[in-house]
Write a protein that holds these residues in place. Sequence first.
Motif, PDB file in Angstrom:
ATOM      1  N   PHE A   1       1.699  -3.716  -5.893  1.00  0.00           N
ATOM      2  CA  PHE A   1       0.337  -3.242  -6.170  1.00  0.00           C
ATOM      3  C   PHE A   1       0.186  -1.804  -5.674  1.00  0.00           C
ATOM      4  CE2 PHE A   1      -1.264  -7.905  -5.774  1.00  0.00           C
ATOM      5  CZ  PHE A   1      -0.878  -8.151  -7.079  1.00  0.00           C
TER       6      PHE A   1
ATOM      7  N   TYR B   1      -6.484  -1.451 -12.962  1.00  0.00           N
ATOM      8  CA  TYR B   1      -5.896  -1.544 -11.624  1.00  0.00           C
ATOM      9  C   TYR B   1      -4.815  -2.619 -11.591  1.00  0.00           C
ATOM     10  CZ  TYR B   1      -9.716   1.366  -9.896  1.00  0.00           C
ATOM     11  OH  TYR B   1     -10.578   2.414  -9.678  1.00  0.00           O
ATOM     12  N   ASP B   2      -3.949  -2.536 -10.596  1.00  0.00           N
ATOM     13  CA  ASP B   2      -2.937  -3.585 -10.417  1.00  0.00           C
ATOM     14  C   ASP B   2      -3.570  -4.866  -9.893  1.00  0.00           C
ATOM     15  OD1 ASP B   2      -0.975  -1.837 -11.241  1.00  0.00           O
ATOM     16  OD2 ASP B   2      -0.513  -1.168  -9.207  1.00  0.00           O
TER      17      ASP B   2
ATOM     18  N   THR C   1      -0.483   2.528  -1.075  1.00  0.00           N
ATOM     19  CA  THR C   1      -1.334   2.005  -2.140  1.00  0.00           C
ATOM     20  C   THR C   1      -2.649   2.777  -2.203  1.00  0.00           C
ATOM     21  OG1 THR C   1      -0.392  -0.206  -2.092  1.00  0.00           O
ATOM     22  CG2 THR C   1      -2.644  -0.028  -2.899  1.00  0.00           C
TER      23      THR C   1
ATOM     24  N   THR D   1      -6.954  -9.133 -14.722  1.00  0.00           N
ATOM     25  CA  THR D   1      -6.261  -8.441 -13.643  1.00  0.00           C
ATOM     26  C   THR D   1      -6.109  -9.431 -12.479  1.00  0.00           C
ATOM     27  OG1 THR D   1      -7.312  -6.367 -14.299  1.00  0.00           O
ATOM     28  CG2 THR D   1      -6.484  -6.473 -12.048  1.00  0.00           C
TER      29      THR D   1
END
Lengths: 350, 350, 350, 350
Positions: free
Chosen positions: D33, D85-86, D59, D109
Amino acid sequence: MTNPITNIPIPAILEIKSGIIYNLQDIFDRHGFENILMLFDSFTMDQWEANIKDSLSTTKVDTVLMQPHAEVHDLIKQAFSIKMYDAIVAVGGGAVIDCGKYMAFSRQTPFISIPTSASNDGFASSNCSLMIEGKKTTVPAKVPYGIIADLDIIQNAPSPFILAGVGDLMSNITALYDWEFEDRQGVSRVNAFASMLSKKAVNSFVRTPMHDIQDPTFLKELVSSLTMGGVATIISGNSAPISGSEHLISHALDKYAEHPHMHGIQVGIATYIMANVQEHRADRMQKVFTRTGFFDHIKTLEVKKADFKMAIENSPEIKPHRYTYLHEKKYQRKALDFLDQDPILQEILR
Amino acid sequence: MTNPITNIPIPAILEIKSGIIYNLQDIFDRHGFENILMLFDSFTMDQWEANIKDSLSTTKVDTVLMQPHAEVHDLIKQAFSIKMYDAIVAVGGGAVIDCGKYMAFSRQTPFISIPTSASNDGFASSNCSLMIEGKKTTVPAKVPYGIIADLDIIQNAPSPFILAGVGDLMSNITALYDWEFEDRQGVSRVNAFASMLSKKAVNSFVRTPMHDIQDPTFLKELVSSLTMGGVATIISGNSAPISGSEHLISHALDKYAEHPHMHGIQVGIATYIMANVQEHRADRMQKVFTRTGFFDHIKTLEVKKADFKMAIENSPEIKPHRYTYLHEKKYQRKALDFLDQDPILQEILR
Amino acid sequence: MTNPITNIPIPAILEIKSGIIYNLQDIFDRHGFENILMLFDSFTMDQWEANIKDSLSTTKVDTVLMQPHAEVHDLIKQAFSIKMYDAIVAVGGGAVIDCGKYMAFSRQTPFISIPTSASNDGFASSNCSLMIEGKKTTVPAKVPYGIIADLDIIQNAPSPFILAGVGDLMSNITALYDWEFEDRQGVSRVNAFASMLSKKAVNSFVRTPMHDIQDPTFLKELVSSLTMGGVATIISGNSAPISGSEHLISHALDKYAEHPHMHGIQVGIATYIMANVQEHRADRMQKVFTRTGFFDHIKTLEVKKADFKMAIENSPEIKPHRYTYLHEKKYQRKALDFLDQDPILQEILR
Amino acid sequence: MTNPITNIPIPAILEIKSGIIYNLQDIFDRHGFENILMLFDSFTMDQWEANIKDSLSTTKVDTVLMQPHAEVHDLIKQAFSIKMYDAIVAVGGGAVIDCGKYMAFSRQTPFISIPTSASNDGFASSNCSLMIEGKKTTVPAKVPYGIIADLDIIQNAPSPFILAGVGDLMSNITALYDWEFEDRQGVSRVNAFASMLSKKAVNSFVRTPMHDIQDPTFLKELVSSLTMGGVATIISGNSAPISGSEHLISHALDKYAEHPHMHGIQVGIATYIMANVQEHRADRMQKVFTRTGFFDHIKTLEVKKADFKMAIENSPEIKPHRYTYLHEKKYQRKALDFLDQDPILQEILR
């Protein structure tokens, strides 16, 4: 209804390209494979073992030379005499791939196929053909975790191997027609999705240019279509999407003929016969087998008409629970007549 | 390594055949669907609602007429104002199918597509195109539980719908080429399995006889290939296997052109342009669009060259995180030149 | 990121109740099992074969008497000599269940455990303990499709079987403590979800009333906790959630002791030792083993202290790739001291 | 039978420990992430935003302050106004977690729960409670990809939050009893595996020492048991394993009472009532609510007996398709009598 959608397992690695056999490190890295067992037959060990090992920088590889005609018994013994690997990889033809597939299944280790020829769809299927108490048996295993086909290698395999692959792939057409026939008889139920994959695989192939069977585009099409046929069988849970009456003939030949030929070769001839019995896409079949040189190759092989006669007669007993065209007397008769009368068969068989 | 094989969800129902729309009871029985919500648009309600209901013996059906240009907001409101059904079924074109797909997603109810035309691959994909605050947005939903295509109905849809489907399917070729290009630039990674499915889908199609686009064999090929493209996107987790630079042009037309045309029509023209820019299978493209009558149909539509010019220029900004041929100035230039000079485009565009 | 959530396979059938063994038809109906192979040992065949068969109205059952000490080799031979069944069911103790589990695995047929005692967690795990070339080996198979435990039967099994089950379940506590220890050493990684299941399973059990080990509530708790431990190993992909240093001692006893005792009995004693070495929940351990009568039973068994001494000394070599408390000299020493000095052990061992 | 084993999705991340909130980088690294959206409410933003951001080295995090009483409509608008987004992470109580869960669902997600209290099981479930057109509605979403509970934080939440969590967890007991009752009436079918998880979760908890509800061991037990209850609902595909008649009373209070109390508080009181109506484990219930201080806390809250009366009377209509004890007049009467006569209730309610 918690789980309304069907989930199917597919290979996590699928690489079909030139030179890939010397770029395995990249693939192993991506999948976290640090310890590998690699199986070879005597030919593939001689050809590729040293160079593959040289090409690997970090992954540790142990290699083993496999013997032909493996008994399940010995494979299990061998599988449990080795340490735990991250993956088992088999480099070679159908025999060594089946050994690796079963050893990996026994240990529940990921398995990677590296076929060195395109002679059949075994590298992508979840079954193996192995000996149990001296008798060739179809044994369930697992879908491969990866399929890696190096087109440079497959291109340089003797052309009969490629032609055998063509024969095995073309059989999707007759197999699917048998499956629909069986469904109409109420004996089984066509899985529409599996059927679609198998059909697209062969349809995409039959329309590829065929003037040069060593051409990489042709070979990539052949290998990927064989792969997709293999995946179709995973979805259906049986071999019906790629194996019908024509495969029964080949199995009967393996059982009864004095000198069986390569699987895909036998299947190809049987497919040509059955397409004419079914009266479905027989022209297309003839064109493919003519253009690729399949028929010409058969002439050089001493394939016996009498063997095919016997195989057609014995085909229904091979899988008594199925109901293909050959399970009806009328169509069996038609197949035998065609065997006797078709001008092409008279020319290529003995 | 507990879960070495990738699992992909596939539709549990896949029926592509004539007359199937009046045999739904059988399918519902097999899947235990006793209470169904069925969505129509005004045309499909008028045409099929009564007869479908008559054909169902035990499954209870409530029907709803959906309005065009649905806002996600309203679909959710509607989805939670209804009781719990075993499945939600949508009968119609892309719009009503997208509504059903999203309502089913919101309630986590199985969804069944019954497309009445083959004009695009939306009936098989996991995305919808819906309005959020008045802006058309691609919204993720779920892969359909079932796809049921009645060839009698699709055959009788106006031929432009079929041609639009051809355009949308042919775009797999340019999309896959863009994807490989993007992979070489290191921007994304081609999923080999998804790529294979998309390629086989279109390859199988391009080699089908095309003299009669209403022929059931042709239509079955078209619908099943569009389906397989949809499944490819499920595997890759993005639209790359079936959507590249040519789709960017179409999206830009939707955004900027005064009078956008049908999705598959715009995509088809853009695909023809991009195949020539990529210099990959452009001849095949021309043959398919000529033989099916796609080009002839465009002539009747008043499609403006100026709109395409603007769309090509604005295409990279549509998806700035991707890297297709059109994201390079050089190829954008080439596309604009081709638009100006290709004899066919001069003839069919205004 | 196409597949963000981990999927785990769980048994589709889980029935733990009195009298269920004569209500199998219901279960088979729900899962579409029309042809069943049922395996027995000589005791269970004698006791239940006739009545089970009588209780089944439509499902056809073939029954087989299994021999003890099965070689994998023979199981495979047997597996491929039988026809295709919808499911393979094993009725009995660990031995016959392991045979059925492996035969079902070889044929890729659903497997159902019907344990007749609660003496260990084998009925719920995905592994078998079988002979390969005369050597007892842990062999991976598949998670059972179903677990059906009849409390009437389990209640009437001799109480040592129940006590063995208690021993095997209590070992979750020391095994989990070893796993966390190993994680801190960087040798493996605790799977939090598997750890949670195993911990809840044993915690739920230790707080159950234990005055009557034949009480159905107690037995249901025992069987369901053993089941949940088995499921934990499926999630972690290894046996760590339920097998640590205490299991190494038991494996060493199997290997070296002249007269090994029942698995769960050995494990229970070793668990008591290791809880004291780890200084973690040793009091709880003592209470459970006292209240259930486990310690009292040991006194009757002629378990030798010398065997345990040797087993503790040889335990690290049993699984050299692991790192439990016994893999450190200091703790091995502590275990040996405890063996020599603990008043309870002096009383119950010889 | 291609897919004989049921697959269930479970959270890929499960971390319940002290100080974990400042070690997120490790977790994000392991799961790849790189870009995260983090949602807070005003309290949690104030408390932890700065320090969490400081603790992350690589991150990238964007943070958003969420408003209370979110409408689904606004969440979707927000979800599609942000970039890809991750993962989406929510830090806070039930409200902000439900917002994050739904936004993540809309964009498909991965979602990570970071609950800052243990007041209910929402952080682990696949549903959200959100407003649709001003009406509180249970909305399906997805099982969280990860659950990260920092015991330091949960320990320092006001003790009523912990007591509410105790109330919500204890309700597993009455909910399971209702589910079995419903099954006997033929209205639904108990999923044995889901039932087992829910039962072990609460059984493991009720036997934990309860003298100090801020003790980390107690809290870890509470949080992990709430998590396991959440997973049980994923397996069953409905909320039955953790929500029965007692939850109907709480829902009715939310709908009709002038001043509803915290979910877990209402549920806890209703659970005490229903355990006595069902005459099942009512003593255990009383012990837990006494020892944890739950009853003492109620005395401080001005909970009205009249509200409970009305809620019991209206409970069946809340879920008319279910069949709990409260759906039978006889037991409804019994509940009302108990409300009027039980000495404890007379003492703690107004």
